[in-house]
Scaffold this motif. Structure first.
Motif, PDB file in Angstrom:
ATOM      1  N   ARG A 116       4.720  -2.015  -1.251  1.00  0.00           N
ATOM      2  CA  ARG A 116       3.805  -2.557  -2.254  1.00  0.00           C
ATOM      3  C   ARG A 116       3.898  -1.812  -3.582  1.00  0.00           C
ATOM      4  O   ARG A 116       3.638  -2.395  -4.641  1.00  0.00           O
ATOM      5  N   MET A 117       4.274  -0.543  -3.555  1.00  0.00           N
ATOM      6  CA  MET A 117       4.509   0.171  -4.809  1.00  0.00           C
ATOM      7  C   MET A 117       5.654  -0.473  -5.583  1.00  0.00           C
ATOM      8  O   MET A 117       5.588  -0.655  -6.802  1.00  0.00           O
ATOM      9  N   PHE A 118       6.713  -0.814  -4.868  1.00  0.00           N
ATOM     10  CA  PHE A 118       7.858  -1.481  -5.485  1.00  0.00           C
ATOM     11  C   PHE A 118       7.433  -2.811  -6.110  1.00  0.00           C
ATOM     12  O   PHE A 118       7.768  -3.119  -7.263  1.00  0.00           O
ATOM     13  N   LEU A 119       6.674  -3.607  -5.361  1.00  0.00           N
ATOM     14  CA  LEU A 119       6.278  -4.928  -5.841  1.00  0.00           C
ATOM     15  C   LEU A 119       5.271  -4.839  -6.981  1.00  0.00           C
ATOM     16  O   LEU A 119       5.310  -5.649  -7.912  1.00  0.00           O
ATOM     17  N   PHE A 120       4.377  -3.864  -6.929  1.00  0.00           N
ATOM     18  CA  PHE A 120       3.401  -3.718  -8.010  1.00  0.00           C
ATOM     19  C   PHE A 120       4.095  -3.390  -9.326  1.00  0.00           C
ATOM     20  O   PHE A 120       3.814  -3.999 -10.367  1.00  0.00           O
ATOM     21  N   SER A 121       5.013  -2.439  -9.292  1.00  0.00           N
ATOM     22  CA  SER A 121       5.753  -2.084 -10.500  1.00  0.00           C
ATOM     23  C   SER A 121       6.555  -3.274 -11.014  1.00  0.00           C
ATOM     24  O   SER A 121       6.637  -3.515 -12.224  1.00  0.00           O
ATOM     25  N   THR A 122       7.130  -4.036 -10.091  1.00  0.00           N
ATOM     26  CA  THR A 122       7.899  -5.224 -10.466  1.00  0.00           C
ATOM     27  C   THR A 122       7.005  -6.276 -11.111  1.00  0.00           C
ATOM     28  O   THR A 122       7.377  -6.903 -12.117  1.00  0.00           O
ATOM     29  N   MET A 123       5.811  -6.485 -10.552  1.00  0.00           N
ATOM     30  CA  MET A 123       4.873  -7.460 -11.128  1.00  0.00           C
ATOM     31  C   MET A 123       4.466  -7.083 -12.544  1.00  0.00           C
ATOM     32  O   MET A 123       4.425  -7.927 -13.445  1.00  0.00           O
TER      33      MET A 123
END
Length: 351
Positions: A10-17
């Motif tokens: 989710r850290m990866f996806l949050f930064s991507t968002m």
């Protein structure tokens, strides 16, 4: 607290968002794609080692590590913003075009290697042992990747590139076709999982909708931070910041060449400043406008704010449900996507 795999996911996806959202409104490109800066993972691992050498309790190490991640992203964001405000974007024009084209080819090779590693769950190296471990002994895992890629190439050749949505639709169909193939061949899904054809499950004890969704925002407790570890990590954070600055002066001009667009480097630097600063405020990781994903998106005729916001929404959906769904995704889907992009970029770089 959930398993660390879910936090990382989710850290990866949050930064991507955050990157995608900022690029949608602040970038001059109408087809840019944001992504967490995966090249910085070695620095993140080094930060983790530093913290673990100074702290032993889980709560303390997590607080310190997330604090370092956030501070690093804020620093990267501030430097990007200042470079843009000071109109330092012109420095990219000192890069000869053939150097940028060469970088495109190099990125293609890197992505092709990544495709092999993702499909086989191995680490590839250009040695006899590396070829044996990643290709020869794992050829059964690579076979569906090669089959799907060859079939896609034949379809693109037959249609003469008339249908820009052909590749993305094809990628979406890989998963159901793979499941149907297993059924037709009489292969049990559990046996396919044991053989390595699927990604391993991400351990989670929570349902999709729960307070655990906010775990990545609540890990920092200032009273648990080891300031000794923070001080010890300053050289690594400085190196991380400097390393983060390398990608944008290469990715943006290269993407502009591939999409035949005239970039405004100062505006792009400022946009990267916003996205990294916002991510860092919430303890997130560094991000940037990615080249390879952007090329896929552009070739699929993706552009405009509505389409970009749809990507943000889809990323948000994966943020919520991804840990539950990833176990059902075959490795060959990701491998085929990466292999196709890698080959295209390599051809573009040497052509």
């Amino acid at each position: 607290m959930q398993g660390k795999e879910v936090l990382g996911f989710r850290m990866f996806l949050f930064s991507t968002m955050i990157a995608q959202l900022v690029i949608t409104f602040a970038s001059k490109f109408d087809n840019g794609i944001g992504l967490q800066m995966v090249e910085n993972v070695p620095f993140c691992l080094e930060l983790a080692r530093i913290v673990m050498s100074e702290q032993s309790d889980e709560s303390g190490t997590t607080s310190t590590l997330f604090f370092l991640f956030g501070v690093s992203s804020v620093l990267v964001g501030l430097v990007f913003y200042l470079l843009g405000r000071l109109e330092m974007g012109r420095i990219v024009y000192f890069f000869p075009s053939h150097v940028l084209v060469g970088c495109i080819g190099g990125i293609g090779v890197f992505i092709t290697i990544t495709a092999i590693e993702v499909a086989t769950n191995t680490t590839f190296s250009f040695t006899p042992q590396g070829f044996n471990d990643s290709i020869v002994s794992q050829f059964n895992l690579l076979l569906p990747v090669f089959a799907f890629e060859i079939f896609l190439r034949l379809m693109m050749h037959a249609t003469k590139g008339k249908y820009s949505l052909l590749p993305p639709v094809f990628y979406c169909l890989i998963t159901p076709v793979f499941y149907f193939s297993l059924y037709a061949l009489g292969v049990d899904i559990d046996d396919a999982e044991d053989a390595g054809y699927f990604f391993p499950p991400i351990k989670s004890t929570e349902s999709a909708f729960s307070w655990s969704l906010l775990d990545i925002f609540t890990e920092i407790h200032f009273w648990n931070i080891s300031w000794k570890a923070v001080f010890k990590a300053i050289p690594t954070m400085t190196s991380l910041t400097a390393f983060s600055l390398i990608h944008v002066p290469i990715n943006i001009p290269a993407f502009a060449i591939s999409t035949n667009t005239e970039p405004d480097m100062n505006a792009e630097l400022i946009a990267h400043g916003y996205s990294n600063f916002i991510s860092g405020i919430f303890g997130g990781l560094q991000n940037y406008m990615t080249y390879s994903n952007g090329v896929i998106y552009s070739k699929s005729n993706g552009r405009g704010k509505c389409s970009s916001l749809a990507i943000v929404a889809l990323t948000g959906f994966i943020f919520i449900y991804g840990p539950l769904l990833c176990v059902y995704v075959p490795r060959c889907m990701a491998g085929t996507l990466l292999l196709h992009v890698g080959i295209d970029l390599f051809i573009e770089g040497v052509g």
